[in-house]
Design a protein around this motif. Structure first.
Motif, PDB file in Angstrom:
ATOM      1  N   GLY A  16       0.791  -1.311   0.142  1.00 35.73           N
ATOM      2  CA  GLY A  16       0.099  -0.169  -0.002  1.00 35.73           C
ATOM      3  C   GLY A  16       0.761   1.261   0.209  1.00 35.73           C
ATOM      4  O   GLY A  16       1.994   1.076   0.145  1.00 35.73           O
ATOM      5  N   PRO A  17       0.204   2.411  -0.117  1.00 32.90           N
ATOM      6  CA  PRO A  17      -1.278   2.690   0.064  1.00 32.90           C
ATOM      7  C   PRO A  17      -1.748   3.041  -1.407  1.00 32.90           C
ATOM      8  O   PRO A  17      -2.970   3.228  -1.331  1.00 32.90           O
ATOM      9  CB  PRO A  17      -1.361   3.940   0.988  1.00 32.90           C
ATOM     10  CG  PRO A  17       0.046   4.832   0.386  1.00 32.90           C
ATOM     11  CD  PRO A  17       0.869   3.644   0.112  1.00 32.90           C
ATOM     12  N   SER A  18      -1.292   3.283  -2.242  1.00 35.46           N
ATOM     13  CA  SER A  18      -2.004   3.742  -3.646  1.00 35.46           C
ATOM     14  C   SER A  18      -1.493   2.786  -4.939  1.00 35.46           C
ATOM     15  O   SER A  18      -0.316   2.739  -4.982  1.00 35.46           O
ATOM     16  CB  SER A  18      -1.629   5.216  -3.894  1.00 35.46           C
ATOM     17  OG  SER A  18      -1.983   5.528  -5.092  1.00 35.46           O
ATOM     18  N   SER A  19      -2.491   2.239  -5.670  1.00 32.95           N
ATOM     19  CA  SER A  19      -2.394   1.568  -6.782  1.00 32.95           C
ATOM     20  C   SER A  19      -1.682   2.066  -7.776  1.00 32.95           C
ATOM     21  O   SER A  19      -0.854   2.067  -8.716  1.00 32.95           O
ATOM     22  CB  SER A  19      -3.390   0.769  -7.569  1.00 32.95           C
ATOM     23  OG  SER A  19      -4.689   1.432  -7.010  1.00 32.95           O
ATOM     24  N   SER A  20      -2.029   3.554  -7.862  1.00 39.37           N
ATOM     25  CA  SER A  20      -1.716   4.633  -9.091  1.00 39.37           C
ATOM     26  C   SER A  20      -0.321   5.237  -8.605  1.00 39.37           C
ATOM     27  O   SER A  20       0.639   5.459  -9.547  1.00 39.37           O
ATOM     28  CB  SER A  20      -2.641   5.514  -9.431  1.00 39.37           C
ATOM     29  OG  SER A  20      -3.346   6.230  -8.545  1.00 39.37           O
ATOM     30  N   HIS A  21      -0.245   5.412  -7.377  1.00 35.25           N
ATOM     31  CA  HIS A  21       0.823   6.415  -6.874  1.00 35.25           C
ATOM     32  C   HIS A  21       2.141   5.506  -6.361  1.00 35.25           C
ATOM     33  O   HIS A  21       3.161   5.822  -6.182  1.00 35.25           O
ATOM     34  CB  HIS A  21       0.619   7.196  -5.788  1.00 35.25           C
ATOM     35  CG  HIS A  21      -0.413   8.421  -6.358  1.00 35.25           C
ATOM     36  ND1 HIS A  21      -1.702   8.242  -6.763  1.00 35.25           N
ATOM     37  CD2 HIS A  21      -0.122   9.654  -6.507  1.00 35.25           C
ATOM     38  CE1 HIS A  21      -2.053   9.378  -6.895  1.00 35.25           C
ATOM     39  NE2 HIS A  21      -1.298  10.188  -7.101  1.00 35.25           N
ATOM     40  N   THR A  22       1.665   4.254  -5.778  1.00 31.48           N
ATOM     41  CA  THR A  22       2.653   3.431  -5.253  1.00 31.48           C
ATOM     42  C   THR A  22       3.008   2.225  -6.276  1.00 31.48           C
ATOM     43  O   THR A  22       4.154   2.013  -6.638  1.00 31.48           O
ATOM     44  CB  THR A  22       2.412   2.700  -4.041  1.00 31.48           C
ATOM     45  OG1 THR A  22       1.665   3.685  -3.168  1.00 31.48           O
ATOM     46  CG2 THR A  22       3.471   2.191  -3.236  1.00 31.48           C
ATOM     47  N   GLY A 126      -4.024   4.251 -13.377  1.00 32.55           N
ATOM     48  CA  GLY A 126      -4.882   3.569 -12.412  1.00 32.55           C
ATOM     49  C   GLY A 126      -5.074   2.226 -12.218  1.00 32.55           C
ATOM     50  O   GLY A 126      -4.618   1.429 -13.299  1.00 32.55           O
ATOM     51  N   GLY A 127      -5.300   1.710 -10.883  1.00 35.93           N
ATOM     52  CA  GLY A 127      -5.164   0.413 -10.766  1.00 35.93           C
ATOM     53  C   GLY A 127      -3.549  -0.405 -10.784  1.00 35.93           C
ATOM     54  O   GLY A 127      -3.750  -1.504 -11.008  1.00 35.93           O
TER      55      GLY A 127
END
Lengths: 220, 295
Positions: A16-22, A126-127
């Motif tokens: 985590g925490p973000s699929s688009s950012h991580t 995204g995703g």
């Protein structure tokens, strides 16, 4: 259709925490690493849009660097990527850019060592899914999901045919292909997405063809 | 390959197969993989989801920022008093959705469904329903394929990214996906799944993405909680025979257009909404060690 697999929707398994950012950021970093082909001495990363605004809280910085260190989206070492880079004496620098980009999650990665350099622009759509939109100044479209080869070549007749004939000989099917050049008759880039992984022997053969300058592959 | 929900439902009806089966077959076709390979990968995702849920409801998970953590445990304890108004399955789903998102916020391992910020809704509802109806492993894996089929349509025709379409695209999509999957698991028809999806997403339209300090924590964790409850209600409504007046694909299209017309301040930039409240700004300044004047 941008999304073709159910595992683009249910997945990836990731830190985590973000699929688009991580996760997406880790994948952009990893594509840069695979194209560079080795561990760099310096990593310079420019962040645009939402990446620039929120990268620290999302772990985008550690994810991008983790990707350059060849970590997958679920590799728990991502959390400590900046420390690991420091231990390896890799210089890392981030800049937050104000420039407007077509996509809100855009990163420009510049890698160097004594043997060369590479600059890549990736977007996280995204995703956890990404696209590579620019390599060393060439515009290109690369999903990062299929195995692909990138061929830098001289813009001459027969260069493209030579590469596609070599792939055909080895029974490798081309799913998507793109050719871009900065100027007629000068350096150009072939981006070829294929259905199966490409053995090194094929890459070596392509590299020996007339007018071919450099060949790199991106594995699935 | 189905391009929208109408085609997906039509395919399922004409072949007399559940939506999960249509998704499995399409994936086999796309990848050139066997059924066993496709099933095994989804099973692996199910295992990751279960581990995140278990961690979140049993451990005192805390994020680095300190903004979130521990709420899933609070809710599990509250459920034990037997005094809850919403009912056990509802609160179990809510607490398990929170559990997943708390693990996510703490940089733990999760499975994005469809994204990390919205990773709580699908497993939260699934593992609550498991307590109630004791599904087989195959039913649980199919739950994920059905969720995926609907998410697939949204991703290709609208967006599943908060930065692109607001939180309606993330938790909204996840809520619709879960609602549709609940219907199939509970024996509803493909058409009822599409109505459940439409009803659920309709009630998430306009949801902005306004994370405080830019972190996937506030309000994301609690929005997953509400998404899980919304999904259960939408599924129950559809199973009761209630239909959505606006067809599913048109709801998805409306969601896309709403996202397009949202200002960038409300699309994951931490520039508007809850992120721009006095408390939101204070928390941001505190977390990043920057004085408020510079914000």
């Amino acid at each position: 259709m941008k999304f073709r697999s159910v595992f683009d929707i249910i997945g990836p398994v990731m830190i985590g925490p973000s699929s688009s950012h991580t996760a997406g950021a880790a994948r952009i970093g990893r594509v840069a690493r695979h194209l560079f082909g080795r561990e760099p001495k310096t990593i310079t990363i420019s962040l645009y849009g939402s990446f620039a605004r929120t990268y620290k809280g999302h772990g985008t910085d550690v994810a991008l660097v983790g990707g350059v260190l060849d970590f997958d989206t679920y590799d728990e070492r991502i959390v400590n990527a900046l420390t690991i880079a420091k231990e390896k004496k890799i210089k890392v620098r981030f800049t937050e850019e104000d420039a407007l980009t077509d996509h809100p999650n855009t990163a420009r990665i510049h890698l160097t060592d004594e043997k060369g350099e590479l600059e890549l622009v990736g977007i996280s759509i995204g995703g956890g899914k990404i696209e590579v939109i620019e390599l060393n100044g060439f515009a290109l479209g690369l999903s990062g999901n299929s195995p692909a080869i990138l061929v830098v070549h001289n813009d001459r007749f027969g260069a493209i045919a030579g590469v596609s004939n070599t792939l055909a000989k080895h029974e490798i099917n081309i799913g998507h292909m793109n050719v871009s050049r900065k100027e007629k008759g000068k350096e150009a880039l072939m981006t070829i997405e294929v259905d199966q992984n490409i053995p090194q022997v094929v890459l070596d053969e392509v590299e020996l063809l007339p007018n071919i300058i450099q060949v790199a592959k991106i594995s699935d | 390959m189905f391009r929208n929900v109408a085609e997906l439902v039509e395919l399922a009806q004409s072949k007399n197969k559940p939506i999960s089966e249509i998704m499995i077959e399409q994936e086999m076709d796309f990848r050139g993989n066997t059924r066993e390979e496709v099933y095994a990968q989804m099973k692996n995702n199910l295992v990751v989801m279960e581990q995140a849920v278990e961690r979140g409801i049993n451990e005192d998970v805390r994020s680095h920022s300190g903004l979130t953590g521990g709420d899933a445990v609070l809710l599990q304890n509250y459920m034990k008093t037997g005094n809850s108004l919403s009912g056990q399955t509802m609160l179990d789903a809510v607490s398990k959705a929170i559990a997943t998102n708390e693990v996510n916020a703490a940089m733990g391992t999760i499975c994005a469904t469809p994204t990390a910020g919205s990773a709580g809704v699908v497993p939260g509802t699934l593992f609550a329903i498991r307590e109630k109806v004791n599904p087989t492993e195959e039913q649980m894996v199919r739950y994920l394929f059905t969720s995926g089929a609907f998410g697939f349509v949204v991703a290709n025709n609208a967006s599943i990214s908060g930065a692109a379409g607001g939180c309606q695209a993330e938790v909204g999509s996840a809520t619709g996906m879960a609602a549709a999957a609940i219907v199939e698991l509970m024996g509803g028809t493909p058409e009822q799944s599409s109505h459940a999806f439409a009803i659920a997403l309709k009630n998430m339209l306009g949801l902005v993405c306004d994370p405080v300090a830019g972190l996937v924590e506030v309000p994301c964790v609690k929005r997953n909680a509400m998404g899980a409850s919304n999904a259960l209600v939408a599924a129950d409504m559809s199973l009761a025979g209630i239909t959505s007046r606006i067809p599913c694909d048109e709801v998805i299209d409306a969601m896309y257009k709403i996202g397009q017309s949202m200002p960038s301040t409300l699309r994951e930039t931490a520039q508007g909404g809850l992120a721009a409240t006095p408390t939101g700004r204070e928390l941001e300044a505190k977390i990043f060690g920057v004085s408020l004047d510079r914000k």
